[in-house]
Design an enzyme around this catalytic site. Structure first.
Site, PDB file in Angstrom:
ATOM      1  N   GLY A 251       0.819  -1.197   0.000  1.00 22.70           N
ATOM      2  CA  GLY A 251       0.000   0.000   0.000  1.00 22.70           C
ATOM      3  C   GLY A 251       0.852   1.245   0.000  1.00 22.70           C
ATOM      4  O   GLY A 251       1.995   1.245  -0.467  1.00 22.70           O
ATOM      5  N   SER A 252       0.319   2.314   0.549  1.00 22.26           N
ATOM      6  CA  SER A 252       0.988   3.612   0.488  1.00 22.26           C
ATOM      7  C   SER A 252       2.167   3.672   1.442  1.00 22.26           C
ATOM      8  O   SER A 252       2.202   2.986   2.471  1.00 22.26           O
ATOM      9  CB  SER A 252      -0.005   4.726   0.840  1.00 22.26           C
ATOM     10  OG  SER A 252      -0.308   4.706   2.225  1.00 22.26           O
ATOM     11  N   ARG A 254       2.820   6.183   3.284  1.00 23.51           N
ATOM     12  CA  ARG A 254       2.355   6.825   4.520  1.00 23.51           C
ATOM     13  C   ARG A 254       1.908   5.769   5.536  1.00 23.51           C
ATOM     14  O   ARG A 254       2.332   5.781   6.692  1.00 23.51           O
ATOM     15  CB  ARG A 254       1.195   7.793   4.220  1.00 23.51           C
ATOM     16  CG  ARG A 254       0.647   8.499   5.461  1.00 23.51           C
ATOM     17  CD  ARG A 254      -0.604   9.303   5.133  1.00 23.51           C
ATOM     18  NE  ARG A 254      -1.726   8.450   4.767  1.00 23.51           N
ATOM     19  CZ  ARG A 254      -2.524   7.846   5.668  1.00 23.51           C
ATOM     20  NH1 ARG A 254      -2.311   8.005   6.966  1.00 23.51           N
ATOM     21  NH2 ARG A 254      -3.530   7.109   5.249  1.00 23.51           N
ATOM     22  N   VAL A 255       1.063   4.850   5.105  1.00 18.70           N
ATOM     23  CA  VAL A 255       0.574   3.812   6.013  1.00 18.70           C
ATOM     24  C   VAL A 255       1.685   2.818   6.346  1.00 18.70           C
ATOM     25  O   VAL A 255       1.795   2.338   7.471  1.00 18.70           O
ATOM     26  CB  VAL A 255      -0.645   3.093   5.399  1.00 18.70           C
ATOM     27  CG1 VAL A 255      -1.096   1.940   6.295  1.00 18.70           C
ATOM     28  CG2 VAL A 255      -1.791   4.081   5.189  1.00 18.70           C
ATOM     29  N   GLY A 256       2.534   2.524   5.362  1.00 18.83           N
ATOM     30  CA  GLY A 256       3.631   1.592   5.598  1.00 18.83           C
ATOM     31  C   GLY A 256       4.554   2.059   6.713  1.00 18.83           C
ATOM     32  O   GLY A 256       5.036   1.260   7.524  1.00 18.83           O
ATOM     33  N   GLU A 273       5.750  -3.561   0.709  1.00 16.70           N
ATOM     34  CA  GLU A 273       5.889  -3.031  -0.649  1.00 16.70           C
ATOM     35  C   GLU A 273       5.003  -1.806  -0.739  1.00 16.70           C
ATOM     36  O   GLU A 273       3.782  -1.911  -0.717  1.00 16.70           O
ATOM     37  CB  GLU A 273       5.516  -4.041  -1.722  1.00 16.70           C
ATOM     38  CG  GLU A 273       5.859  -3.508  -3.108  1.00 16.70           C
ATOM     39  CD  GLU A 273       5.468  -4.426  -4.241  1.00 16.70           C
ATOM     40  OE1 GLU A 273       4.402  -4.187  -4.826  1.00 16.70           O
ATOM     41  OE2 GLU A 273       6.213  -5.368  -4.520  1.00 16.70           O
TER      42      GLU A 273
END
Length: 515
Positions: A251-252, A254-256, A273
């Site tokens: 995912g993004s 930011r969330v990672g 990833e």
């Protein structure tokens, strides 16, 4: 009972097509579709029209606790299952998955994520291929025998499953990336708790249905869709849960970064990833027509909503004008519109109207700052303003947001270089490091340049949007994350090396003083 039972035969294939899109989507825990413990739900909407497609159960922390405990219990037996039994399940699931192309997959993906038929076929058949390639790994999860200095001792290093894996898979390739998140972990003997995207629960459930129909035992995979409001608290709960021993997230960035931070507090390994801003370097001796075709495909497939999408094209000054002219001519042939009304559309709507506004905002800000817009109308069309035509920009300066953030839309940035060093510096001038491409007829030169690019994957004379399930997929840090999915790299990520020593009976052990 599965809500799909009335349309699914014993082998998992679809018969007597009856649409199930409007039926509620439930949690999948211990092999059963059930409502959430508090009966909470959230609406899943068509991004193009805004209409509610169905209500989906929203998992609570209590549901995650139940799912994790069930997965932990299932691990005790699944981890001891032989490789041939696991292989058979994945091979059967591949055949079942292919049948979904004439079943629920087209309707689910078209309605949930505005997928065109091309993207639906990519998801279904790539997932079937992923299941088959995963099956082939069953007898390749091997250890080694290590020579021992100590007399009378044999040393084994065995690869063992970790335990329960928490996986989060996104909406943009909903079937394929769901399968990637769970397939290799399962084959290695782990069990999985999966959180699908709130935008595409039914599409993602197709991967689960195929495996369940193929005979995956109850509790081995548990699926907990969750509303956007509840997602932060349940995700933190799962990442930090003591019985979750690995985390994977696609995912993004930011969330990672948030997930990596939570995992770090309990020293838990992750495979992340994340974003991409793929560069394509086109040298003066490149086949321009081939490069244009690859850039158009790499940048505009699924409206550019892929982490491997081409976002930056770095052109040798001597061929820059020719490339631009051919690129603009090719882009003019791309049909943009509402895929619900016209099945021949190539680029349909983005996944939300808010995202479309974000993409246009980045483009408009760049134009206001002096970038030149070569094509594009700075407009979002469609019932809810999700459809954006391809936009191509040049003269983007390094102080513009669009130069650094992932656009995740049908946008291409063009720049020029004169020397190899300039090309490498420009390509590497990004926090993202997932993938890219180099175009040159001089293969050895291209190979040399590819080694100098800070990328997890570099394709010579091919599009940035290219992957096979056996390849070690991932970035080299920064905004693209770390760790690897795919093939033996995935086996490494979701197993542990365990040392086992055997001492000869009667072997004497003594403490000795060494000067």
């Amino acid at each position: 009972m599965s809500p799909h039972a009335e349309i699914t035969s014993n082998d998992g294939t679809t018969s007597g097509r009856v649409s199930t899109l409007s039926q509620p989507q439930l949690l999948f825990i211990d092999g059963k579709y059930i409502p959430g413990s508090d009966n909470a739900t959230f609406p899943v909407k068509n991004p193009m029209t805004g209409s509610i497609l169905y209500d989906c159960a929203s998992a609570s922390k209590a549901d995650y606790e139940t799912a994790i405990e069930n997965a932990h219990s299932a691990y005790q037996t699944w981890s001891r299952t032989g490789p041939s039994a696991r292989r058979r399940i994945f091979l059967k699931a591949a055949d079942i998955m292919e049948s979904y192309i004439t079943g629920d997959a087209p309707e689910f993906m078209s309605q949930e994520v505005s997928a065109t038929m091309h993207w639906i076929k990519v998801n279904v058949f790539a997932t079937a291929g992923l299941f088959r390639e995963t099956a082939s790994l069953a007898t390749h999860i091997r250890g080694e025998i290590v020579p021992a200095d100590r007399p009378g001792t044999t040393i084994f290093v065995e690869r063992q499953a970790v335990g329960v894996v928490f996986a989060i898979a996104p909406w943009n390739a909903p079937i394929n990336l769901t399968a990637r998140a769970i397939a290799v972990p399962l084959l290695c003997g782990n069990t999985v708790v999966l959180k699908p995207s709130e935008f595409s629960p039914k599409s993602q459930d197709l991967a689960i249905r195929a495996l369940a129909a193929a005979g995956l035992p109850q509790g081995c995979v548990n699926v907990l869709p969750t509303s956007a409001e509840r997602t932060p608290e349940v995700t933190e709960f799962a990442v930090k849960h003591p019985k979750i021993l690995r985390v994977n997230f696609t995912g993004s960035d930011r969330v990672g970064r948030i997930i990596a931070g939570w995992a770090a507090t309990c020293l838990k390994q992750c495979v992340l990833e994340l974003g991409g801003k793929a560069p394509v370097v086109v040298f003066e001796d490149a086949n321009i027509d081939d490069a244009v075709e690859a850039v158009v495909f790499g940048a505009l497939a699924f409206s550019g909503q892929v982490c491997m999408s081409t976002e930056r094209v770095i052109l040798h000054k001597s061929i820059s004008q020719e490339f631009k002219e051919k690129l603009l001519k090719k882009v003019e042939t791309i049909k943009t519109g509402n895929h619900l009304e016209d099945s021949t559309v190539t680029i349909s709507g983005l996944f939300t109207s808010a995202h479309a506004a974000r993409v246009l905002g980045l483009v408009k800000s760049a134009v206001d700052g002096g970038a030149k817009l070569l094509t594009g109308d700075l407009q979002a069309t469609g019932p809810r303003g999700t459809i954006i035509r391809p936009h191509i920009l040049q003269d983007v300066s390094s102080n513009m947001d669009i130069a650094h953030v992932e656009t995740f839309g049908p946008v291409i940035l063009l720049s020029e270089f004169e020397t190899d060093e300039e090309a490498v510096a420009s390509a590497n001038n990004s926090d993202f490091s997932l993938c890219g491409s180099v175009f040159s007829r001089d293969t050895l030169r291209a190979l040399d340049i590819s080694k100098r690019l800070r990328l997890g994957a570099c394709h010579i004379n091919g599009p940035s949007l290219y992957v096979e399930s056996t390849l070690p997929q991932g970035g080299t840090g920064g905004g693209s994350g770390y760790g690897r999915f795919g093939g033996m790299a995935g086996v490494d990520a979701f197993t542990e090396k365990k040392i086992i020593t055997i001492a000869r009976p009667g072997l004497k052990f003594a403490l000795e003083h060494h000067a």
